[in-house]
Write a protein that holds these residues in place. Structure first.
Motif, mmCIF file in Angstrom:
data_model
loop_
_atom_site.group_PDB
_atom_site.id
_atom_site.type_symbol
_atom_site.label_atom_id
_atom_site.label_comp_id
_atom_site.label_asym_id
_atom_site.label_seq_id
_atom_site.Cartn_x
_atom_site.Cartn_y
_atom_site.Cartn_z
ATOM 1 N N GLU A 43 93.506 -8.466 11.253
ATOM 2 C CA GLU A 43 92.316 -7.697 11.617
ATOM 3 C C GLU A 43 92.560 -7.145 13.008
ATOM 4 O O GLU A 43 92.858 -7.889 13.933
ATOM 5 C CB GLU A 43 91.071 -8.572 11.601
ATOM 6 C CG GLU A 43 90.731 -9.118 10.235
ATOM 7 C CD GLU A 43 89.472 -9.968 10.254
ATOM 8 O OE1 GLU A 43 88.737 -9.940 11.258
ATOM 9 O OE2 GLU A 43 89.240 -10.655 9.259
ATOM 10 N N LEU A 80 103.262 -3.247 7.182
ATOM 11 C CA LEU A 80 101.862 -3.253 7.585
ATOM 12 C C LEU A 80 101.047 -2.465 6.578
ATOM 13 O O LEU A 80 101.361 -1.306 6.289
ATOM 14 C CB LEU A 80 101.722 -2.642 8.988
ATOM 15 C CG LEU A 80 100.339 -2.615 9.605
ATOM 16 C CD1 LEU A 80 99.858 -4.038 9.893
ATOM 17 C CD2 LEU A 80 100.346 -1.807 10.888
ATOM 18 N N TYR A 81 100.001 -3.083 6.034
ATOM 19 C CA TYR A 81 99.152 -2.472 5.004
ATOM 20 C C TYR A 81 97.706 -2.705 5.416
ATOM 21 O O TYR A 81 97.175 -3.813 5.246
ATOM 22 C CB TYR A 81 99.416 -3.103 3.637
ATOM 23 C CG TYR A 81 100.886 -3.344 3.374
ATOM 24 C CD1 TYR A 81 101.677 -2.350 2.815
ATOM 25 C CD2 TYR A 81 101.490 -4.551 3.717
ATOM 26 C CE1 TYR A 81 103.027 -2.562 2.597
ATOM 27 C CE2 TYR A 81 102.832 -4.768 3.504
ATOM 28 C CZ TYR A 81 103.598 -3.776 2.937
ATOM 29 O OH TYR A 81 104.932 -3.994 2.730
ATOM 30 N N VAL A 82 97.049 -1.684 5.980
ATOM 31 C CA VAL A 82 95.699 -1.852 6.522
ATOM 32 C C VAL A 82 94.783 -0.718 6.086
ATOM 33 O O VAL A 82 95.241 0.380 5.760
ATOM 34 C CB VAL A 82 95.724 -1.953 8.065
ATOM 35 C CG1 VAL A 82 96.372 -3.236 8.518
ATOM 36 C CG2 VAL A 82 96.410 -0.763 8.693
ATOM 37 N N TRP A 83 93.458 -0.998 6.104
ATOM 38 C CA TRP A 83 92.430 -0.043 5.725
ATOM 39 C C TRP A 83 91.321 -0.066 6.760
ATOM 40 O O TRP A 83 91.016 -1.110 7.337
ATOM 41 C CB TRP A 83 91.855 -0.407 4.355
ATOM 42 C CG TRP A 83 92.835 -0.264 3.245
ATOM 43 C CD1 TRP A 83 93.006 0.819 2.432
ATOM 44 C CD2 TRP A 83 93.799 -1.235 2.821
ATOM 45 N NE1 TRP A 83 94.022 0.566 1.539
ATOM 46 C CE2 TRP A 83 94.526 -0.685 1.756
ATOM 47 C CE3 TRP A 83 94.128 -2.532 3.244
ATOM 48 C CZ2 TRP A 83 95.546 -1.354 1.108
ATOM 49 C CZ3 TRP A 83 95.150 -3.205 2.608
ATOM 50 C CH2 TRP A 83 95.845 -2.617 1.546
ATOM 51 N N SER A 85 87.628 -0.229 8.093
ATOM 52 C CA SER A 85 86.399 -0.876 7.628
ATOM 53 C C SER A 85 85.162 -0.213 8.226
ATOM 54 O O SER A 85 85.256 0.553 9.190
ATOM 55 C CB SER A 85 86.413 -2.359 8.018
ATOM 56 O OG SER A 85 87.491 -3.008 7.408
ATOM 57 N N VAL A 90 90.146 -2.513 11.638
ATOM 58 C CA VAL A 90 91.169 -2.192 10.646
ATOM 59 C C VAL A 90 91.631 -3.525 10.072
ATOM 60 O O VAL A 90 92.063 -4.403 10.808
ATOM 61 C CB VAL A 90 92.334 -1.412 11.290
ATOM 62 C CG1 VAL A 90 93.384 -1.089 10.262
ATOM 63 C CG2 VAL A 90 91.826 -0.145 11.946
ATOM 64 N N ARG A 91 91.508 -3.688 8.740
ATOM 65 C CA ARG A 91 91.830 -4.958 8.091
ATOM 66 C C ARG A 91 92.892 -4.754 7.022
ATOM 67 O O ARG A 91 92.961 -3.696 6.410
ATOM 68 C CB ARG A 91 90.589 -5.552 7.442
ATOM 69 C CG ARG A 91 89.557 -6.002 8.421
ATOM 70 C CD ARG A 91 88.340 -6.597 7.718
ATOM 71 N NE ARG A 91 87.454 -7.228 8.670
ATOM 72 C CZ ARG A 91 86.532 -6.598 9.374
ATOM 73 N NH1 ARG A 91 86.384 -5.297 9.220
ATOM 74 N NH2 ARG A 91 85.765 -7.248 10.219
ATOM 75 N N GLY A 92 93.673 -5.812 6.803
ATOM 76 C CA GLY A 92 94.683 -5.739 5.765
ATOM 77 C C GLY A 92 95.658 -6.886 5.836
ATOM 78 O O GLY A 92 95.295 -8.012 6.158
ATOM 79 N N ALA A 131 89.613 -6.377 2.344
ATOM 80 C CA ALA A 131 89.754 -5.182 3.167
ATOM 81 C C ALA A 131 89.277 -3.915 2.466
ATOM 82 O O ALA A 131 88.838 -2.973 3.131
ATOM 83 C CB ALA A 131 91.207 -5.009 3.585
ATOM 84 N N LYS A 151 93.626 4.453 4.689
ATOM 85 C CA LYS A 151 94.645 3.412 4.724
ATOM 86 C C LYS A 151 95.840 3.827 5.570
ATOM 87 O O LYS A 151 96.069 5.008 5.824
ATOM 88 C CB LYS A 151 95.127 3.061 3.322
ATOM 89 C CG LYS A 151 96.062 4.077 2.722
ATOM 90 C CD LYS A 151 96.631 3.603 1.411
ATOM 91 C CE LYS A 151 97.579 4.663 0.869
ATOM 92 N NZ LYS A 151 98.205 4.268 -0.341
ATOM 93 N N THR A 153 99.938 2.544 5.559
ATOM 94 C CA THR A 153 100.970 1.718 4.951
ATOM 95 C C THR A 153 102.292 2.008 5.629
ATOM 96 O O THR A 153 102.746 3.147 5.643
ATOM 97 C CB THR A 153 101.090 2.011 3.446
ATOM 98 O OG1 THR A 153 99.824 1.778 2.825
ATOM 99 C CG2 THR A 153 102.133 1.122 2.808
#
Length: 182
Positions: A43, A80-83, A85, A90-92, A131, A151, A153
């Motif tokens: 996070e 790194l894979y985040v979305w 919120s 940014v969470r993932g 996420a 997102k 990636t």
């Protein structure tokens, strides 16, 4: 009249719980196919007020990661894979290979406030759903289809495979044998 979202009729809305679960399952399978050794839920408090700010932040963190990868070979295997919120966090998920949790906290935590939690492969789908869930993912009312705009990636880099040529190259391509007539 709208039909109920099911496997034959997928609405693909980010506000649909079933589609979010399907999406998190697909992403989890793709991450696990890269054989990650160390999975962490991440996070990042990026304080992003809009989707446009998130797009600028994506460029910034990608450049930051590329700089790390050029300076140290250990960062090449990090994914790194985040979305984005609703609460501007940014969470993932982040995958580490040779790096430790403490090294990532020092490097990434020095730039942005972060929270890292150890994750097992069996609960990876649940962490991704946390996420991308309909109540969590950034939803500004427009572009509600798919997750592409929300997102980031960064896949781990593969080591380049050097292919040796079958035939050795000639020193000079103009010096070929000439037939002799006797």
């Amino acid at each position: 009249m709208t039909r109920k979202c099911c496997s034959e009729n997928q609405c693909s809305l980010i506000t649909c719980e079933r589609c979010a679960r399907r999406y998190s399952n697909r992403v989890a399978r793709r991450i696990l196919a890269t054989n990650p050794r160390n999975l962490l839920a991440i996070e990042i408090d990026a304080a992003l007020p809009s989707l446009a700010a998130f797009w600028c932040w994506r460029i910034e963190i990608r450049n930051w990661m590329d700089h790390r990868r050029r300076s140290s070979s250990y960062w090449r295997s990090v994914g790194l894979y985040v979305w984005l919120s609703q609460d501007s966090w940014v969470r993932g998920v982040i995958t580490l290979d040779a790096l430790t949790k403490a090294e990532v906290e020092i490097a990434l935590g020095g730039r942005w406030p972060i929270i890292l939690r150890q994750t097992d492969q069996t609960v990876l789908r649940g962490r991704i759903y946390e996420a991308v869930g309909p109540l969590v993912i950034w939803n500004d009312g427009q572009d509600q289809f798919r997750y592409q705009h929300r997102k980031l990636t960064i896949w781990p880099r593969r080591t380049p495979v050097l292919i040796e040529p079958r035939f050795s190259p000639r020193k000079n391509k103009f010096l070929e044998p000439v037939p002799i007539l006797v």
